[in-house]
Design a protein around this motif. Sequence first.
Motif, PDB file in Angstrom:
ATOM      1  N   TRP A 226      -5.673  20.717   6.109  1.00 42.53           N
ATOM      2  CA  TRP A 226      -4.906  19.886   5.699  1.00 42.53           C
ATOM      3  C   TRP A 226      -4.144  20.935   4.957  1.00 42.53           C
ATOM      4  N   ASN A 227      -2.775  20.563   4.900  1.00 40.28           N
ATOM      5  CA  ASN A 227      -1.657  20.986   4.845  1.00 40.28           C
ATOM      6  C   ASN A 227      -1.303  19.922   3.996  1.00 40.28           C
ATOM      7  N   ALA A 228      -1.452  20.642   2.328  1.00 37.34           N
ATOM      8  CA  ALA A 228      -1.124  20.147   1.338  1.00 37.34           C
ATOM      9  C   ALA A 228       0.622  19.699   0.555  1.00 37.34           C
ATOM     10  N   THR A 229       1.250  20.402   1.097  1.00 39.73           N
ATOM     11  CA  THR A 229       3.038  20.937   1.193  1.00 39.73           C
ATOM     12  C   THR A 229       2.741  19.341   2.250  1.00 39.73           C
TER      13      THR A 229
ATOM     14  N   GLN B 225       1.190  17.305   2.978  1.00 44.63           N
ATOM     15  CA  GLN B 225       0.311  16.063   3.076  1.00 44.63           C
ATOM     16  C   GLN B 225      -0.015  15.443   4.334  1.00 44.63           C
ATOM     17  N   ARG B 226      -0.934  16.241   5.283  1.00 41.90           N
ATOM     18  CA  ARG B 226      -0.955  15.110   6.837  1.00 41.90           C
ATOM     19  C   ARG B 226      -2.231  16.976   6.960  1.00 41.90           C
ATOM     20  N   CYS B 227      -2.660  16.812   8.435  1.00 38.63           N
ATOM     21  CA  CYS B 227      -3.928  17.679   8.557  1.00 38.63           C
ATOM     22  C   CYS B 227      -2.184  19.115   9.850  1.00 38.63           C
TER      23      CYS B 227
ATOM     24  N   TYR C  18      -3.966  12.666  -0.617  1.00 36.95           N
ATOM     25  CA  TYR C  18      -4.135  13.563  -0.846  1.00 36.95           C
ATOM     26  C   TYR C  18      -5.997  13.803  -0.617  1.00 36.95           C
ATOM     27  N   ILE C  19      -6.346  14.644  -0.568  1.00 38.97           N
ATOM     28  CA  ILE C  19      -7.641  14.981  -0.364  1.00 38.97           C
ATOM     29  C   ILE C  19      -8.362  15.253  -1.887  1.00 38.97           C
ATOM     30  N   LYS C  20      -9.823  15.271  -2.129  1.00 43.00           N
ATOM     31  CA  LYS C  20     -10.480  15.131  -3.393  1.00 43.00           C
ATOM     32  C   LYS C  20     -11.065  15.795  -3.436  1.00 43.00           C
ATOM     33  N   ARG C  21     -10.943  17.308  -3.546  1.00 39.59           N
ATOM     34  CA  ARG C  21     -11.674  18.537  -3.160  1.00 39.59           C
ATOM     35  C   ARG C  21     -12.851  18.619  -4.406  1.00 39.59           C
TER      36      ARG C  21
ATOM     37  N   LEU D 132     -10.053  11.662   2.142  1.00 42.02           N
ATOM     38  CA  LEU D 132      -8.617  11.611   2.283  1.00 42.02           C
ATOM     39  C   LEU D 132      -8.485  10.417   0.817  1.00 42.02           C
TER      40      LEU D 132
END
Length: 111
Positions: A53-56, A58-60, A12-15, A26
């Motif tokens: 970033w696509n959270a669904t 979990q990749r770019c 995940y990314i730390k927003r 990341l």
Amino acid sequence: MAMKTEMKVLPYIKRSVQDKDGQLPLMGRIAVRGKNNSIAQFSCKFKVDVKLWNATVQRCTGKSRMAVMANREIERTLLLLLHFYQFHISPNTRCEIRVIKWVIVEKMPQM
């Protein structure tokens, strides 16, 4: 009967920590389920563009150089974890999350 131990990894990314270029760090979350449930978080020491970033999944997304490099880093980290878990933790051994986290922190190159 021995209880099965299962490991899952969530990138995940730390927003909350965005730099001036729109890059976010990341991160990864390891969850080990079994007799003793435990969770650990770690930094992948890599930054990604928030727009890619696509959270669904979990990749770019996309085929840009940054997206390809980020996805390659994610795959490398996941393979490293899976390899360690499969070959160094026997099914009858109690898996300690701190050992798995140490492997990630020690084996990942500084970027």
